[in-house]
Motif scaffolding. Structure first.
Motif, mmCIF file in Angstrom:
data_model
loop_
_atom_site.group_PDB
_atom_site.id
_atom_site.type_symbol
_atom_site.label_atom_id
_atom_site.label_comp_id
_atom_site.label_asym_id
_atom_site.label_seq_id
_atom_site.Cartn_x
_atom_site.Cartn_y
_atom_site.Cartn_z
ATOM 1 N N PRO A 9 7.442 -0.284 -4.798
ATOM 2 C CA PRO A 9 7.688 -1.130 -3.766
ATOM 3 C C PRO A 9 6.584 -2.446 -3.711
ATOM 4 O O PRO A 9 5.331 -2.224 -4.134
ATOM 5 C CB PRO A 9 7.509 -0.267 -2.453
ATOM 6 C CG PRO A 9 6.638 0.981 -3.082
ATOM 7 C CD PRO A 9 7.040 0.983 -4.268
ATOM 8 N N ARG A 10 6.866 -3.413 -3.338
ATOM 9 C CA ARG A 10 5.860 -4.486 -3.398
ATOM 10 C C ARG A 10 5.484 -4.958 -1.933
ATOM 11 O O ARG A 10 6.222 -4.645 -0.979
ATOM 12 C CB ARG A 10 6.723 -5.966 -3.866
ATOM 13 C CG ARG A 10 6.947 -5.675 -5.400
ATOM 14 C CD ARG A 10 5.746 -5.732 -6.256
ATOM 15 N NE ARG A 10 6.164 -5.656 -7.816
ATOM 16 C CZ ARG A 10 6.292 -4.686 -8.432
ATOM 17 N NH1 ARG A 10 6.107 -3.594 -8.024
ATOM 18 N NH2 ARG A 10 6.582 -4.835 -9.748
ATOM 19 N N ALA A 11 4.306 -5.268 -1.821
ATOM 20 C CA ALA A 11 3.923 -5.604 -0.429
ATOM 21 C C ALA A 11 4.384 -7.065 0.229
ATOM 22 O O ALA A 11 4.756 -7.988 -0.736
ATOM 23 C CB ALA A 11 2.377 -5.693 -0.535
ATOM 24 N N ILE A 12 4.901 -7.080 1.560
ATOM 25 C CA ILE A 12 5.567 -8.133 2.021
ATOM 26 C C ILE A 12 4.468 -9.099 2.272
ATOM 27 O O ILE A 12 3.542 -8.968 3.234
ATOM 28 C CB ILE A 12 6.489 -8.024 3.048
ATOM 29 C CG1 ILE A 12 7.575 -6.836 2.911
ATOM 30 C CG2 ILE A 12 7.009 -9.300 3.970
ATOM 31 C CD1 ILE A 12 8.277 -6.313 3.997
ATOM 32 N N PRO A 13 4.307 -10.423 2.028
ATOM 33 C CA PRO A 13 3.536 -11.516 2.408
ATOM 34 C C PRO A 13 3.644 -11.738 3.801
ATOM 35 O O PRO A 13 4.725 -12.004 4.428
ATOM 36 C CB PRO A 13 3.775 -12.532 1.436
ATOM 37 C CG PRO A 13 5.341 -12.499 0.904
ATOM 38 C CD PRO A 13 5.506 -11.186 1.069
ATOM 39 N N VAL A 14 2.300 -11.928 4.544
ATOM 40 C CA VAL A 14 2.467 -12.308 5.837
ATOM 41 C C VAL A 14 1.467 -13.394 6.339
ATOM 42 O O VAL A 14 0.579 -13.537 5.060
ATOM 43 C CB VAL A 14 2.103 -11.201 6.629
ATOM 44 C CG1 VAL A 14 3.071 -10.076 6.814
ATOM 45 C CG2 VAL A 14 0.818 -10.505 6.378
ATOM 46 N N ARG A 15 2.035 -14.215 7.145
ATOM 47 C CA ARG A 15 0.793 -15.393 7.567
ATOM 48 C C ARG A 15 -0.011 -14.671 8.691
ATOM 49 O O ARG A 15 0.040 -14.233 9.542
ATOM 50 C CB ARG A 15 1.669 -16.389 8.224
ATOM 51 C CG ARG A 15 2.687 -16.977 7.167
ATOM 52 C CD ARG A 15 3.278 -18.323 7.746
ATOM 53 N NE ARG A 15 2.444 -19.338 8.286
ATOM 54 C CZ ARG A 15 2.918 -20.204 9.274
ATOM 55 N NH1 ARG A 15 4.343 -20.213 9.566
ATOM 56 N NH2 ARG A 15 2.036 -21.176 9.658
ATOM 57 N N VAL A 16 -1.371 -15.093 8.447
ATOM 58 C CA VAL A 16 -2.491 -14.660 9.506
ATOM 59 C C VAL A 16 -2.782 -15.818 10.099
ATOM 60 O O VAL A 16 -3.176 -16.956 9.617
ATOM 61 C CB VAL A 16 -3.609 -13.765 8.595
ATOM 62 C CG1 VAL A 16 -4.706 -13.508 9.599
ATOM 63 C CG2 VAL A 16 -3.108 -12.907 7.872
ATOM 64 N N ALA A 17 -3.117 -15.760 11.530
ATOM 65 C CA ALA A 17 -3.689 -16.730 12.095
ATOM 66 C C ALA A 17 -4.575 -16.100 13.378
ATOM 67 O O ALA A 17 -4.475 -15.084 13.778
ATOM 68 C CB ALA A 17 -2.531 -17.584 13.168
ATOM 69 N N ALA A 18 -5.457 -16.938 13.792
ATOM 70 C CA ALA A 18 -6.554 -16.552 14.774
ATOM 71 C C ALA A 18 -5.946 -16.608 16.289
ATOM 72 O O ALA A 18 -5.201 -17.496 16.343
ATOM 73 C CB ALA A 18 -7.741 -17.583 14.822
#
Length: 205
Positions: A9-18
């Motif tokens: 399995p591959r990690a799903i890319p996510v967007r990080v914001a403050a």
């Protein structure tokens, strides 16, 4: 090994914001805020009073106190009513004694009547003696019926006086919170307004 690596399995890319608070001044729209004024009303509310006019001797409730249904809120002076109750009890006891005495006399009169009948049959006594014995039995029967009715009346009188005594104890009709304490020990309370402002119509709301 290559096959397992491709199947892993591959990690799903996510967007990080403050995190930042969005207010009305941000230009993105004001948050949903409701400002309103109002008041709370009780589902059930009752001003508890007494069934009779009397002097308060004890108040067992304070403002803001939680009470249960049937809890004693106050007591009225029951001195006179208790004396009436004791008098009714004495009258009941006297009526029962009178009824017991009449039953004994009736039993004796019936025995005398039986002897009078036997004497008349044997020709020893006359009809007049038999008539007097029968009249005595009839009179005692009527007196016994009267005394039994008096016992019934006395029992009802005792029950009535007991109810009056019970009415001197004021209880909560349902569970709730006391909103006000409307009477103090020493004051007169009445189920109806007596005028003049010196008689309370309620114990507590």
């Amino acid at each position: 090994v290559l096959w397992y690596w491709l199947r892993a399995p591959r990690a799903i890319p996510v967007r990080v914001a403050a995190v930042s608070e969005i207010g009305a001044e941000s230009g993105r729209g004001a948050p949903a805020v409701l400002n309103a004024s109002g008041y709370v009303t009780a589902r059930r509310r009752a001003t508890v009073s007494s069934k009779m006019t009397g002097k308060v001797v004890e108040v067992l409730v304070e403002e803001g106190m939680a009470v249960k249904a049937g809890q004693v809120l106050a007591r009225l002076d029951d001195t006179t009513l208790r004396r009436y109750f004791e008098l009714a009890g004495a009258e009941l006891a006297a009526s029962r004694l009178a009824a017991a005495e009449t039953e004994v006399r009736l039993k004796e009169a019936r025995q005398t009547l039986d002897r009078a009948r036997a004497l008349v049959r044997d020709g020893i006594s006359g009809q007049a003696d038999l008539d007097r014995a029968e009249a005595e039995v009839d009179a005692l029967k009527a007196r016994l019926d009267l005394t039994r009715e008096q016992v019934t009346v006395a029992e009802r009188q005792v029950a009535l006086r007991q109810a009056d005594l019970d009415d001197t104890v004021i209880r909560a009709p349902f569970s709730g919170v006391a909103l006000s304490k409307d009477a103090q020990p020493g004051e007169m309370v009445s189920p109806v307004s007596a005028g003049g402002g010196f008689t309370r119509t309620g114990i507590s709301t």
